[in-house]
Design a protein around this motif. Structure first.
Motif, PDB file in Angstrom:
ATOM      1  N   GLN A 210     -11.448   5.200  -1.086  1.00 21.77           N
ATOM      2  CA  GLN A 210     -11.033   5.846  -2.334  1.00 21.77           C
ATOM      3  C   GLN A 210     -11.718   7.186  -2.521  1.00 21.77           C
ATOM      4  OE1 GLN A 210     -11.995   2.476  -4.735  1.00 21.77           O
ATOM      5  NE2 GLN A 210      -9.913   1.674  -4.701  1.00 21.77           N
TER       6      GLN A 210
ATOM      7  N   GLU B 232       0.878  -1.156   0.000  1.00 20.77           N
ATOM      8  CA  GLU B 232       0.000   0.000   0.000  1.00 20.77           C
ATOM      9  C   GLU B 232       0.925   1.218   0.000  1.00 20.77           C
ATOM     10  OE1 GLU B 232      -3.901   0.398   1.563  1.00 20.77           O
ATOM     11  OE2 GLU B 232      -3.189   1.906   2.970  1.00 20.77           O
TER      12      GLU B 232
ATOM     13  N   ASP C 251       0.817  -1.191 -11.038  1.00 20.65           N
ATOM     14  CA  ASP C 251       0.394   0.005 -10.307  1.00 20.65           C
ATOM     15  C   ASP C 251      -1.141   0.072 -10.390  1.00 20.65           C
ATOM     16  OD1 ASP C 251       0.350   2.346  -8.937  1.00 20.65           O
ATOM     17  OD2 ASP C 251       1.422   3.541 -10.421  1.00 20.65           O
ATOM     18  N   GLU C 252      -1.774   0.869  -9.562  1.00 19.62           N
ATOM     19  CA  GLU C 252      -3.252   0.933  -9.473  1.00 19.62           C
ATOM     20  C   GLU C 252      -3.826  -0.485  -9.324  1.00 19.62           C
ATOM     21  OE1 GLU C 252      -3.797   2.971 -13.332  1.00 19.62           O
ATOM     22  OE2 GLU C 252      -4.714   4.584 -12.213  1.00 19.62           O
TER      23      GLU C 252
ATOM     24  N   HIS D  29      -5.522  -2.031  -7.251  1.00 17.47           N
ATOM     25  CA  HIS D  29      -6.902  -2.252  -6.790  1.00 17.47           C
ATOM     26  C   HIS D  29      -7.848  -2.416  -7.983  1.00 17.47           C
ATOM     27  CE1 HIS D  29      -6.397   2.115  -7.279  1.00 17.47           C
ATOM     28  NE2 HIS D  29      -7.631   2.084  -7.721  1.00 17.47           N
TER      29      HIS D  29
ATOM     30  N   SER E 298      -0.806  -0.016  -4.709  1.00 16.13           N
ATOM     31  CA  SER E 298      -1.947   0.886  -4.830  1.00 16.13           C
ATOM     32  C   SER E 298      -2.003   1.752  -3.582  1.00 16.13           C
ATOM     33  CB  SER E 298      -3.232   0.067  -4.961  1.00 16.13           C
ATOM     34  OG  SER E 298      -4.346   0.882  -4.693  1.00 16.13           O
TER      35      SER E 298
ATOM     36  N   THR F  17      -0.232  -0.011 -15.608  1.00 18.48           N
ATOM     37  CA  THR F  17      -1.221   0.759 -14.848  1.00 18.48           C
ATOM     38  C   THR F  17      -2.610   0.376 -15.361  1.00 18.48           C
ATOM     39  OG1 THR F  17      -1.312   2.547 -16.433  1.00 18.48           O
ATOM     40  CG2 THR F  17       0.369   2.712 -14.757  1.00 18.48           C
TER      41      THR F  17
END
Ligand code: SF4
Length: 681
Positions: A627, A51, A228-229, A231, A435, A80
């Motif tokens: 988020q 995280e 990356d990203e 989630h 993320s 990404t």
């Protein structure tokens, strides 16, 4: 065991030392910490989840160790979810990272093929523009195309639609192949030491690698994957593994069939088999056109939506699946899937049989023509297999008939991603998934259970923000806003909307605009919007019905403006600075499981002894609330208020759990004026 050479570690340290000397650099210890942890994973070929909070400088923390290890000989893929972030990595962060090293590894950028311009299609549509694109494009992707082509608005969009690369094409046999942007990007991505790409390409690559004889896909063999990203990776995986039989997809199939027919017509004429070849094509065309027509008719009793089949067998036998099954729609949907599936298989085997005969009778010319349609025949074969998967879903999946007012679609969705992802990715390559929102209730279990990832290492990096001083929570007093689920049950939604409109009006006035109100449903957003009464100085924008329009930019450009928006703004929307002083999360965004994949997932979780509400619905909701709240503080200079307008956060047990997942240390107020006063103290 640390397998990173001293030279590589030294190169990373040196890169950060140079970065510190750049103007505008802010020291963030967690950035270096993340870079070193990633370096250890890459060196040791291990797997990790991180995280990495907003503001940490994640892109450079990722790229600096990636470049250092690429110089030492590793091939690293960085993916990404959004193309926007991939482009930012490529245009902004990668050049910065490369500038910190004496020596530079080879690099490549690759996104989905339909985001590239097809020079052949463009030449057929608007030949004048081809030279502009050739002269001014570097990547040949949509965002670049929209900037350099001297057209605007609708005219530009229509041109792009015609010029975008098709899902399949003759590739090597296209006269423009050597200068094709997409294939040029593919060639580079196959061997470059660092590839910037997106999640969908990673999934497609893994599927193709699994099916290929040498175990490699378009990204070639690589040593380490950085997601990356992360989630959003589950959504990309779900999309990449789905199959849909719908009017638009049948149109694509018909287009590809037409190209196959024309490409082999000469050979058929030369061998005296023109009529037979036309008949082969006509059989598939008739099957596809009839199915397209039937799926395009307004839904009636025959096309009643619902579940067709589910796997594994014990899932199909559950009461929930049986209750959501369609009886009337089953024969309709299965008839179409079977007809199209069989027609695809028959066509491909006839084409292959004829191709072999033509190659032996007609030589080189036949070889070239049949090689040229190989991509088309693969597409048609896979379409047929997709139809088969509707009839007999495999793994943990569900097939169903869905419809809207004008058309019907038949789909097969994977509902258990853990097994396919373990096979396709996790067991194949070391990885790091990062993320800003990976952890729930203090653990990575939610991501691990949903994705099947089994990391060797997990770490939550500290946030560079001080939420205790930068942000406050506003929770209206008990009774100020009615419970939304009670309002829905009692049909008293207008009173609920009125209370929300009053609260939001007070917030907007207290914050002098600068408010992003995030809604869960369009009906609710429009209902509240219609009741808003705020001074003209504080205009309110509302997200349009389709897409996001330009409301995000307008909101960023004018601090006095507020914005009412839906799901796409809960994640990924960035408005740093004074333009955003309050994020209002209007309602706890529970997903009601009404769609077949949601029903099937809940039933499958129950079979596994899990509680679908707590372990899926509530978990997803907590993540979305994190988020949404995360839109507020984007830099160390930002200050603001998170307004939580759902009274259930005070009254329900899950309310405390949701609040516990928000950043810690924030003061809570029940008066908006006090919250604003404290923030600007
Ligand atoms: S190779 Fe394919 S995508 Fe590229 S220009 Fe030719 S037809 Fe278009």
């Amino acid at each position: 065991m640390n397998l990173v050479s001293e030279e590589t570690t030294h190169a990373i340290e040196l890169a950060f030392a140079k970065l510190r000397q750049r103007s505008g650099f802010t020291e963030r210890p967690s950035q270096v910490q993340l870079a070193m942890l990633l370096s250890d994973l890459i060196g040791g070929g291990q797997r990790g989840l991180f995280e990495a909070p907003t503001g940490l400088g994640k892109s450079l923390a990722t790229l600096i160790p990636a470049v250092a290890h690429a110089i030492a000989g590793k091939r690293i893929i960085i993916a990404t979810y959004t193309n926007v972030l991939a482009e930012q990595y490529w245009h902004k962060d990668l050049p910065t990272a490369l500038s910190l090293f004496e020596e530079n590894p080879s690099t490549a950028f690759l996104i989905g093929r339909q985001r590239y311009v097809c020079l052949t299609a463009l030449d057929e549509t608007d030949p004048h523009v081809v030279d502009v694109v050739r002269a001014r494009s570097t990547l040949g992707i949509e965002s670049e195309f929209r900037k350099i082509v001297p057209k605007s608005g609708r005219e530009l969009s229509q041109l792009w639609q015609k010029a975008a690369a098709p899902p399949v094409c003759p590739a090597r046999l296209c006269p423009m192949y050597d200068e094709c942007f997409y294939y040029e990007a593919r060639r580079k991505a196959e061997t470059a030491s660092i590839v910037i790409t997106n999640h969908s390409v990673v999934i497609q690559d893994a599927i193709m690698a699994q099916a290929s004889a040498d175990g490699t896909g378009p990204l070639g063999k690589y040593d380490f994957l950085i997601l990356d990203e992360a989630h959003d990776f589950l959504q990309a995986a779900t999309n990449g593994l789905e199959f849909e039989l719908s009017p638009p997809n049948l149109s694509a199939l018909l287009g590809i069939l037409g190209r196959c027919e024309n490409a082999l017509l000469n050979l058929a004429e030369m061998s005296g088999e023109e009529a037979a070849w036309r008949r082969d094509c006509a059989s598939l065309r008739t099957a596809a056109e009839n199915s397209q027509r039937r799926l395009s008719m307004p839904p009636d009793l025959l096309t009643e939506p619902g579940i067709l089949a589910a796997a594994p067998g014990n899932l199909a036998e559950t009461e929930q699946i049986k209750a959501a099954s369609t009886q009337n729609g089953k024969a309709f949907a299965e008839g179409i899937a079977q007809t199209v599936g069989e027609a695809c298989a028959t066509f491909v085997s006839a084409m292959e049989r004829r191709g072999l005969a033509w190659r032996s009778d007609l030589g080189e010319r036949a070889r070239q023509a049949t090689d040229g349609i190989r991509n088309y025949s693969t597409y048609i074969r896979e379409f047929g297999l997709g139809c088969q998967s509707v009839l007999e879903p495999q793994g943990v999946s569900v097939s169903y008939l869905g419809n809207n007012r004008s058309e019907t679609k038949i789909r097969r969705d994977i509902i258990g991603l853990a097994e396919p992802l373990t096979e396709l990715l996790w067991n194949r390559v070391p990885y790091a998934a990062l993320s800003a929102t990976m952890v729930l209730d203090g653990s990575f279990d939610f991501f691990k259970n949903a994705s099947g990832a089994r990391p060797d290492f997990e770490e939550v990096l500290p946030t560079p923000f001080d939420f205790a001083t930068q942000a406050a929570v506003y929770l209206p007093k008990a009774g100020a806003i009615p419970d939304p689920s009670v309002a829905r049950q009692q049909g008293s939604e207008p009173a609920y909307y009125r209370a929300l409109a009053r609260e939001l009006g007070e917030i907007i006035e207290a914050c002098e605009g600068r408010t992003l109100a995030l809604f869960h449903s369009r009906k609710e957003m429009e209902g509240v919007f219609s009741m808003m009464m705020v001074p003209e100085d504080f205009p309110i924008l509302m997200q349009p019905k389709f897409g996001a329009g330009n409301v995000g930019e307008r909101f960023r450009d004018d601090p006095a403006t507020s914005l009412f928006a839906l799901r796409s703004f809960w994640t990924g929307f960035d408005a740093p600075g004074e333009t955003l002083s309050c994020v209002a999360l209007v309602r706890v965004p529970f997903e009601v499981p009404v769609e077949p994949p949601q029903i099937a997932r809940a039933a499958y979780m129950r079979l596994q002894g899990q509680d679908p509400f707590r372990e899926f619905t509530l978990a997803n909701t907590k993540m979305l609330m994190r988020q949404g709240a995360g839109r507020l503080i984007r830099t160390t200079e930002d200050v603001g208020i998170i307004a939580l307008l759902d009274p259930r956060l005070r009254t329900k047990r899950y309310g405390a759990e949701i609040l516990d997942n928000l950043p810690s240390g924030m003061r809570t107020f029940d008066d908006i004026a006090d919250a604003v006063g404290w923030i600007h103290r």
